[in-house]
Design an enzyme around this catalytic site. Structure first.
Site, PDB file in Angstrom:
ATOM      1  N   ASN A  29      -1.430   0.180   8.121  1.00  0.00           N
ATOM      2  CA  ASN A  29      -1.904  -1.205   8.085  1.00  0.00           C
ATOM      3  C   ASN A  29      -2.178  -1.638   9.510  1.00  0.00           C
ATOM      4  O   ASN A  29      -1.329  -1.468  10.393  1.00  0.00           O
ATOM      5  CB  ASN A  29      -0.875  -2.146   7.452  1.00  0.00           C
TER       6      ASN A  29
ATOM      7  N   VAL B 221      -5.304  -2.854   3.743  1.00  0.00           N
ATOM      8  CA  VAL B 221      -5.295  -4.271   4.109  1.00  0.00           C
ATOM      9  C   VAL B 221      -4.429  -5.004   3.099  1.00  0.00           C
ATOM     10  O   VAL B 221      -4.524  -4.748   1.890  1.00  0.00           O
ATOM     11  CB  VAL B 221      -6.720  -4.866   4.102  1.00  0.00           C
ATOM     12  N   GLU B 222      -3.593  -5.927   3.577  1.00  0.00           N
ATOM     13  CA  GLU B 222      -2.659  -6.600   2.683  1.00  0.00           C
ATOM     14  C   GLU B 222      -3.346  -7.383   1.577  1.00  0.00           C
ATOM     15  O   GLU B 222      -2.762  -7.626   0.521  1.00  0.00           O
ATOM     16  CB  GLU B 222      -1.718  -7.520   3.473  1.00  0.00           C
ATOM     17  N   GLN B 223      -4.596  -7.780   1.787  1.00  0.00           N
ATOM     18  CA  GLN B 223      -5.314  -8.494   0.736  1.00  0.00           C
ATOM     19  C   GLN B 223      -5.696  -7.599  -0.432  1.00  0.00           C
ATOM     20  O   GLN B 223      -6.201  -8.092  -1.436  1.00  0.00           O
ATOM     21  CB  GLN B 223      -6.564  -9.173   1.309  1.00  0.00           C
ATOM     22  N   GLY B 224      -5.472  -6.269  -0.311  1.00  0.00           N
ATOM     23  CA  GLY B 224      -5.644  -5.419  -1.484  1.00  0.00           C
ATOM     24  C   GLY B 224      -6.487  -4.178  -1.348  1.00  0.00           C
ATOM     25  O   GLY B 224      -6.590  -3.402  -2.297  1.00  0.00           O
TER      26      GLY B 224
END
Length: 524
Positions: free
Chosen positions: A293, A319-322
Site C-alpha cells: 500500500n 489502494v484502501e478504497q478497494g
C-alpha cells in the site's frame, strides 16, 4: 418520489438528521450536485440545522466543496470523519469549537456502516489501540467541544479491543453512474466502489432516506443484474446530473473507471530531487512479491522509481478504497488506479488490510518522536485527520515511513552523489508528537518491523525507540543530523552510509537492498 431535482432532494433533509456522505477525496465519487443544493438551501433559508455529518474518507478538493458544503455555523452540530484534509472550512469550525469534531479510522467507519445495516451493536477491532483513537488517550476527539464518548475499551478473551457502537443514521447521500426507472444504480463510470452499497443498506435498514446522484437515466429493464451495485429497493430519490465528473481533476477516464486497460502503462519519471532520493531508498524495503500500500503524497514516488527500473510488476500495489493491482493514481485522483486487476468495496478491502493482507506499507510521516510514534493528523489548528492511515499502519506486516528530515526540507541536490543540507528547518523528529497516529510502543510489542526513511538519515524502530542506522554520504553526524532532532536517538554500532547512487541523477550501480557499511560507524 424517485427522480427529482437536486433542490427537491435537499429539501428532504430535516434539521437534526445524521447524514452519511459517501465518496472520496478530490471529488472522486462525490455527489456534488446534492451537496451544493443542501448548502444553497441553508444559506437561503437557514435550514437544515444541527446536522451530524458522517464521512468515511476525505471529501472535497480544498476549495469549498465536499464536506465544506456543510461548513457553516449552525448547519452542523457534529462531524465524525475519517479524513478532514480536504475540508479547510470544517477544520476551522473544529478549531474554534463551533462543532463537535471526531476522527475515527477510515476502516472503522467503513465497517460501522456494514454492521449498522445488520443492526449489529458496533465494530470491535484492534485498530486504533494506543493511538489517539484509544479511549485511554483522546477517544477520537479533535477538539474540546467533542465531549461524548463514541468509542469504548473492552476486554475479550484476555485482549483489549476498541468498541465503536453504532448510532442512528437518517440520510445517505451516495453517487452512481446510471439509474433505471426502478431506481437500480450501476457504477461503471465511477473511480471506486467505496461504501456505496453499505451506506444505502445501513440507512435504509434504520428507517432513513437514501438520496442518490447519477449521470444517466435509462428505461426499466435496460440494466443487467450483475452491473447493479445499489438495488432500487434501497433508493428514495435520484438526482440526474449529466455534468457529473469522475473527480475534480478528471472529467472522464475509462482507465481510471476500470472499463478499459492500457496495453502498456507508463509512469512518468520523477523529477530528480529530495523526494526522489527518499522514494528510491524506500523502494529498497520492498521484496519481490510483496502486496503493497502506498499512502497519499510522497509515497507515490515509490511506484515511479520502480517503473524507472522496470520493476513495477515485481510487487502488487493496492489502494484502501478497494483496488488491487495496477498503478495507483496520485494527486486529487488518489484512491483510483489504472489497470487494476480487481476492485472490491472499501469495507471488504479494510477486512483484508486489518487482518494483515498488506506485506509492506509505505506511508508519510509529519512528526516522529523518541518512542517511535508518528503524527500525521493534528498540527495546531490544522486537523487533517488520519483516513486509512491507522488501519494500514497497524495492519501491515511491515511499515516504511517516509518524509523529509525537517519541515520544508525539499531542497536542491547537485545530482552528483553529494548532499549539502541547509542549517534551518522545523524539526520533524521531536521529543513527543502532538497526536499519536501510529504507536511505536504497540509496534514493538507485536514485533512489527518499522523503518523511517528521510534524505539525510534512516532509522529502524527498536524497543528503545528509533535507532539511527544510516546517514547520507558526506554529512556530519552532530551538525547535520543530531542538532536538528528533538531527542538523541541510539546510534547503531554499525552505522552505515546511504548508497551514494541514491543521490545521483541517474541511479547507477544501485545495490539490491540496504546500504553499505561505513567506516564512519564510530562517529558519535
Amino acid at each position: 418520489m424517485r427522480f427529482c431535482s437536486a433542490d427537491e432532494a435537499a429539501a428532504l433533509v430535516t434539521s437534526g438528521s445524521t447524514v452519511v456522505v459517501d465518496g472520496s477525496g478530490g471529488g472522486v465519487n462525490e455527489p456534488m450536485a446534492i451537496l451544493e443544493a443542501l448548502e444553497t438551501r441553508f444559506l437561503a433559508t437557514g435550514s437544515p440545522t444541527g446536522l451530524c455529518v458522517v464521512h468515511v474518507s476525505g471529501m472535497g478538493s480544498g476549495h469549498g466543496d465536499g464536506i465544506d458544503r456543510f461548513a457553516h455555523e449552525g448547519m452542523v452540530k457534529r462531524v465524525i470523519g475519517g479524513h478532514w484534509g480536504w475540508a479547510q472550512g470544517m477544520q476551522e469550525l473544529a478549531s474554534d469549537n463551533l462543532i463537535e469534531a471526531y476522527c475515527l479510522p477510515q476502516g472503522t467507519i467503513s465497517h460501522l456502516l456494514r454492521v449498522a445495516a445488520a443492526h449489529g451493536p458496533g465494530v470491535i477491532s484492534h485498530i486504533g489501540l494506543n493511538t489517539f483513537v484509544d479511549p485511554r488517550l483522546d477517544g477520537g476527539r479533535l477538539n474540546d467541544a467533542a465531549k461524548d464518548d463514541i468509542v469504548q475499551l473492552v476486554n475479550l478473551s484476555g485482549k483489549d479491543w476498541i468498541f465503536t457502537p453504532v448510532f442512528p443514521l437518517d440520510v445517505a447521500i451516495i453517487r452512481g453512474t446510471t439509474a433505471d426507472e426502478n431506481g437500480n444504480i450501476t457504477m461503471e463510470g465511477e473511480g471506486l466502489l467505496a461504501e456505496t452499497l453499505a451506506t444505502a443498506q445501513a440507512v435504509r435498514n434504520n428507517g432513513g432516506l437514501v438520496l442518490a446522484q447519477v449521470r444517466n437515466r435509462v428505461a426499466a429493464g435496460r440494466l443487467v443484474a450483475d452491473q447493479v451495485r445499489v438495488p432500487g429497493v434501497l433508493v428514495d430519490a435520484i438526482v440526474v446530473d449529466p455534468t457529473q465528473r469522475l473527480s475534480t481533476a478528471t472529467d472522464r477516464d475509462p482507465y481510471l473507471e476500470g472499463r478499459e486497460r492500457l496495453g502498456e502503462l507508463t509512469i512518468d519519471p520523477m523529477e530528480f530531487g529530495v523526494r526522489k532520493v527518499i522514494a528510491r531508498r524506500a523502494a529498497r524495503e520492498l521484496a519481490p512479491g510483496d502486496v503493497v500500500n502506498l499512502g497519499f503524497g510522497m509515497p507515490d514516488g515509490v511506484a515511479a522509481v520502480l517503473a524507472e527500473r522496470g520493476q513495477e510488476s515485481s510487487v502488487t500495489f493496492t489502494v484502501e478504497q478497494g483496488h488491487i493491482g495496477g498503478v495507483p493514481a496520485g494527486g486529487s485522483d488518489f484512491g483510483m488506479a489504472r489497470n487494476a486487476d480487481a476492485s472490491v468495496t472499501a469495507d471488504q478491502q479494510f477486512d483484508w488490510y486489518d487482518g494483515g493482507g498488506v506485506d509492506t506499507a509505505v506511508l508519510s510521516f509529519a512528526e516522529v518522536d523518541a518512542r517511535g510514534n508518528v503524527n500525521v493528523g493534528r498540527f495546531g489548528r490544522r486537523v487533517p485527520g488520519v483516513g486509512g492511515f491507522i488501519n494500514i499502519s497497524q495492519g501491515s506486516k511491515k511499515v516504511v515511513f517516509v518524509g523529509t528530515f525537517v519541515a520544508g526540507g525539499d531542497y536542491e541536490l547537485d545530482g552528483a552523489g553529494g548532499i549539502a543540507v541547509p542549517l534551518d528547518g522545523k524539526q520533524k523528529f521531536v521529543q513527543q508528537v502532538e497526536q499519536v497516529s501510529f504507536s511505536g510502543e504497540r509496534a514493538t510489542t507485536v514485533g512489527q518491523p518499522v523503518v523511517y526513511v528521510s534524505e539525510r538519515a534512516v532509522f529502524e524502530l527498536q524497543a528503545d525507540g528509533p535507532v539511527l542506522v544510516e546517514i547520507a554520504p558526506g554529512l556530519d553526524l552532530e551538525r547535520d543530523i543530531l542538532a536538528h532532532m528533538g531527542f538523541r536517538p541510539r546510534i547503531a554500532d554499525a552505522l552505515r552510509t546511504m548508497d551514494a547512487a541514491l543521490f545521483h541523477r541517474a541511479e547507477q550501480a544501485l545495490a539490491t537492498a540496504g546500504a553499505a557499511p561505513t567506516a564512519k560507524g564510530g562517529d558519535r
